[in-house]
Design a protein around this motif. Structure first.
Motif, PDB file in Angstrom:
ATOM      1  N   ALA A 122       0.837  -1.209   0.000  1.00 17.86           N
ATOM      2  CA  ALA A 122       0.000   0.000   0.000  1.00 17.86           C
ATOM      3  C   ALA A 122       0.866   1.251   0.000  1.00 17.86           C
ATOM      4  CB  ALA A 122      -0.931  -0.004   1.214  1.00 17.86           C
ATOM      5  N   TYR A 123       1.852   1.299   0.880  1.00 16.87           N
ATOM      6  CA  TYR A 123       2.739   2.460   0.913  1.00 16.87           C
ATOM      7  C   TYR A 123       3.536   2.574  -0.377  1.00 16.87           C
ATOM      8  CZ  TYR A 123       2.037   4.097   5.705  1.00 16.87           C
ATOM      9  OH  TYR A 123       1.515   4.634   6.853  1.00 16.87           O
ATOM     10  N   LEU A 124       3.998   1.468  -0.904  1.00 15.82           N
ATOM     11  CA  LEU A 124       4.763   1.513  -2.150  1.00 15.82           C
ATOM     12  C   LEU A 124       3.920   2.109  -3.271  1.00 15.82           C
ATOM     13  CD1 LEU A 124       7.292   0.954  -3.786  1.00 15.82           C
ATOM     14  CD2 LEU A 124       6.523  -1.422  -4.018  1.00 15.82           C
ATOM     15  N   ALA A 125       2.686   1.654  -3.413  1.00 13.08           N
ATOM     16  CA  ALA A 125       1.805   2.200  -4.461  1.00 13.08           C
ATOM     17  C   ALA A 125       1.540   3.682  -4.242  1.00 13.08           C
ATOM     18  CB  ALA A 125       0.491   1.416  -4.488  1.00 13.08           C
ATOM     19  N   ALA A 126       1.283   4.067  -3.006  1.00 11.48           N
ATOM     20  CA  ALA A 126       0.987   5.471  -2.713  1.00 11.48           C
ATOM     21  C   ALA A 126       2.217   6.357  -2.916  1.00 11.48           C
ATOM     22  CB  ALA A 126       0.454   5.599  -1.293  1.00 11.48           C
ATOM     23  N   ILE A 127       3.390   5.865  -2.532  1.00  9.12           N
ATOM     24  CA  ILE A 127       4.612   6.654  -2.721  1.00  9.12           C
ATOM     25  C   ILE A 127       4.936   6.768  -4.205  1.00  9.12           C
ATOM     26  CG2 ILE A 127       7.112   6.686  -2.301  1.00  9.12           C
ATOM     27  CD1 ILE A 127       6.428   5.603   0.555  1.00  9.12           C
ATOM     28  N   PRO A 129      -2.861   3.886   6.899  1.00  5.64           N
ATOM     29  CA  PRO A 129      -3.547   2.730   6.301  1.00  5.64           C
ATOM     30  C   PRO A 129      -4.944   2.488   6.865  1.00  5.64           C
ATOM     31  CG  PRO A 129      -1.278   2.173   6.819  1.00  5.64           C
ATOM     32  CD  PRO A 129      -1.559   3.507   7.455  1.00  5.64           C
ATOM     33  N   LEU A 130      -5.190   2.953   8.092  1.00  2.00           N
ATOM     34  CA  LEU A 130      -6.499   2.727   8.711  1.00  2.00           C
ATOM     35  C   LEU A 130      -7.585   3.613   8.104  1.00  2.00           C
ATOM     36  CD1 LEU A 130      -5.301   2.224  12.381  1.00  2.00           C
ATOM     37  CD2 LEU A 130      -6.100   0.470  10.771  1.00  2.00           C
ATOM     38  N   SER A 131      -7.210   4.461   7.169  1.00  5.33           N
ATOM     39  CA  SER A 131      -8.196   5.204   6.378  1.00  5.33           C
ATOM     40  C   SER A 131      -8.809   4.300   5.313  1.00  5.33           C
ATOM     41  CB  SER A 131      -7.536   6.396   5.676  1.00  5.33           C
ATOM     42  OG  SER A 131      -6.957   7.263   6.609  1.00  5.33           O
ATOM     43  N   PHE A 132      -8.150   3.201   5.023  1.00  7.67           N
ATOM     44  CA  PHE A 132      -8.556   2.302   3.947  1.00  7.67           C
ATOM     45  C   PHE A 132      -8.949   0.908   4.446  1.00  7.67           C
ATOM     46  CE2 PHE A 132      -5.505   5.432   2.539  1.00  7.67           C
ATOM     47  CZ  PHE A 132      -6.187   6.034   1.494  1.00  7.67           C
ATOM     48  N   TRP A 133      -8.311   0.456   5.515  1.00 10.35           N
ATOM     49  CA  TRP A 133      -8.566  -0.871   6.079  1.00 10.35           C
ATOM     50  C   TRP A 133      -9.077  -0.747   7.504  1.00 10.35           C
ATOM     51  CZ3 TRP A 133      -4.430  -0.043   2.864  1.00 10.35           C
ATOM     52  CH2 TRP A 133      -4.235  -0.937   1.812  1.00 10.35           C
ATOM     53  N   TRP A 184      -1.315  -9.762   0.054  1.00  5.63           N
ATOM     54  CA  TRP A 184      -2.125  -8.581  -0.216  1.00  5.63           C
ATOM     55  C   TRP A 184      -3.587  -8.850   0.129  1.00  5.63           C
ATOM     56  CZ3 TRP A 184      -2.079  -3.603  -0.840  1.00  5.63           C
ATOM     57  CH2 TRP A 184      -3.213  -2.967  -1.350  1.00  5.63           C
ATOM     58  N   VAL A 185      -4.170  -7.932   0.884  1.00  6.75           N
ATOM     59  CA  VAL A 185      -5.589  -7.964   1.208  1.00  6.75           C
ATOM     60  C   VAL A 185      -6.153  -6.607   0.806  1.00  6.75           C
ATOM     61  CG1 VAL A 185      -7.275  -8.083   3.080  1.00  6.75           C
ATOM     62  CG2 VAL A 185      -5.302  -9.608   3.096  1.00  6.75           C
ATOM     63  N   ALA A 186      -7.187  -6.619  -0.014  1.00  2.96           N
ATOM     64  CA  ALA A 186      -7.777  -5.371  -0.503  1.00  2.96           C
ATOM     65  C   ALA A 186      -8.398  -4.575   0.652  1.00  2.96           C
ATOM     66  CB  ALA A 186      -8.834  -5.671  -1.557  1.00  2.96           C
ATOM     67  N   PRO A 187      -8.400  -3.262   0.529  1.00  6.53           N
ATOM     68  CA  PRO A 187      -9.015  -2.425   1.565  1.00  6.53           C
ATOM     69  C   PRO A 187     -10.505  -2.723   1.709  1.00  6.53           C
ATOM     70  CG  PRO A 187      -7.758  -1.088   0.011  1.00  6.53           C
ATOM     71  CD  PRO A 187      -7.826  -2.471  -0.556  1.00  6.53           C
ATOM     72  N   ASP A 188     -11.004  -2.550   2.926  1.00  5.88           N
ATOM     73  CA  ASP A 188     -12.426  -2.777   3.169  1.00  5.88           C
ATOM     74  C   ASP A 188     -13.175  -1.507   3.558  1.00  5.88           C
ATOM     75  OD1 ASP A 188     -11.112  -2.700   5.647  1.00  5.88           O
ATOM     76  OD2 ASP A 188     -12.424  -4.168   6.562  1.00  5.88           O
ATOM     77  N   LEU A 189     -12.488  -0.372   3.684  1.00  6.09           N
ATOM     78  CA  LEU A 189     -13.152   0.880   4.055  1.00  6.09           C
ATOM     79  C   LEU A 189     -13.231   1.869   2.904  1.00  6.09           C
ATOM     80  CD1 LEU A 189     -11.645   1.539   7.601  1.00  6.09           C
ATOM     81  CD2 LEU A 189     -13.804   0.401   7.007  1.00  6.09           C
ATOM     82  N   ALA A 190     -12.158   1.980   2.137  1.00 12.42           N
ATOM     83  CA  ALA A 190     -12.110   2.916   1.018  1.00 12.42           C
ATOM     84  C   ALA A 190     -11.086   2.401   0.012  1.00 12.42           C
ATOM     85  CB  ALA A 190     -11.700   4.314   1.488  1.00 12.42           C
ATOM     86  N   PRO A 191     -11.301   2.676  -1.273  1.00 19.96           N
ATOM     87  CA  PRO A 191     -10.325   2.207  -2.282  1.00 19.96           C
ATOM     88  C   PRO A 191      -9.008   2.958  -2.169  1.00 19.96           C
ATOM     89  CG  PRO A 191     -12.046   3.534  -3.307  1.00 19.96           C
ATOM     90  CD  PRO A 191     -12.422   3.371  -1.862  1.00 19.96           C
ATOM     91  N   LEU A 192      -7.938   2.234  -2.292  1.00 18.04           N
ATOM     92  CA  LEU A 192      -6.603   2.848  -2.221  1.00 18.04           C
ATOM     93  C   LEU A 192      -6.385   3.803  -3.389  1.00 18.04           C
ATOM     94  CD1 LEU A 192      -4.162   2.799  -0.368  1.00 18.04           C
ATOM     95  CD2 LEU A 192      -3.219   0.980  -1.758  1.00 18.04           C
ATOM     96  N   GLU A 193      -7.082   3.586  -4.484  1.00 16.28           N
ATOM     97  CA  GLU A 193      -6.932   4.463  -5.662  1.00 16.28           C
ATOM     98  C   GLU A 193      -7.307   5.903  -5.328  1.00 16.28           C
ATOM     99  OE1 GLU A 193      -9.072   1.518  -6.049  1.00 16.28           O
ATOM    100  OE2 GLU A 193      -7.155   0.499  -6.328  1.00 16.28           O
ATOM    101  N   ALA A 194      -7.999   6.125  -4.218  1.00 14.57           N
ATOM    102  CA  ALA A 194      -8.411   7.468  -3.819  1.00 14.57           C
ATOM    103  C   ALA A 194      -7.222   8.320  -3.387  1.00 14.57           C
ATOM    104  CB  ALA A 194      -9.443   7.394  -2.689  1.00 14.57           C
ATOM    105  N   VAL A 195      -6.047   7.696  -3.227  1.00 13.99           N
ATOM    106  CA  VAL A 195      -4.850   8.425  -2.781  1.00 13.99           C
ATOM    107  C   VAL A 195      -4.362   9.319  -3.889  1.00 13.99           C
ATOM    108  CG1 VAL A 195      -2.472   8.149  -2.055  1.00 13.99           C
ATOM    109  CG2 VAL A 195      -4.203   6.608  -1.188  1.00 13.99           C
TER     110      VAL A 195
END
Length: 144
Positions: free
Chosen positions: A79-84, A115-119, A133-144
């Motif tokens: 998650a951090y790697l994708a966001a960075i 990460p707790l904004s997404f999971w 890898w476990v997909a987020p359950d609160l919000a899509p990571l693509e929102a970053v």
């Protein structure tokens, strides 16, 4: 915004992560993000494949373990790697690592709870999320 590290310190931080000479006490959240920023900027190709081994080897070298409860965490790392990577793509050309790190650490990613904004806590800290890898359950990571 004051850079927490100079360009030279960031290069050294990443190198010391890779050669396992970085003292464990210096492996802070800011250091994790800053080293990842440097690696994305200098050796991005295949980093999603290489990062697990880099982190696992470092953890063992400093006396840590990588098991179901400690050490390497696949979901958080990826998650951090994708966001960075997405963050780096927005940076102006020629910006030094020190200034880039200062900007990165000023984003929501600078907070360890990002990460707790997404999971949900339960999902993120599950053994399944640590191992793979476990997909987020609160919000899509693509929102970053």
């Amino acid at each position: 915004m004051t850079a927490p590290y100079t360009d030279a310190q960031i290069a050294d931080l990443a190198e010391r992560l890779l050669d396992h000479s970085l003292p464990k006490a210096q492996w802070t959240h800011a250091a994790h993000l800053t080293a990842t920023l440097r690696l994305v900027r200098t050796r991005n190709e295949g980093l999603e494949r290489d990062m697990p081994g880099i982190i696992r080897a470092y953890n063992v070298a400093v006396g840590g373990v990588n098991d179901d409860h400690n050490g390497y965490h696949e979901t958080i790392t990826q998650a951090y790697l994708a966001a960075i990577r997405a963050f780096v793509a927005t940076l102006p050309a020629g910006l030094g690592d020190g200034e880039a790190a200062a900007r990165l650490l000023a984003t929501p990613m600078g907070d360890k709870a990002w990460p707790l904004s997404f999971w949900s806590r339960e999902r993120l800290f599950s053994v399944e999320a640590r191992r793979g890898w476990v997909a987020p359950d609160l919000a899509p990571l693509e929102a970053v």
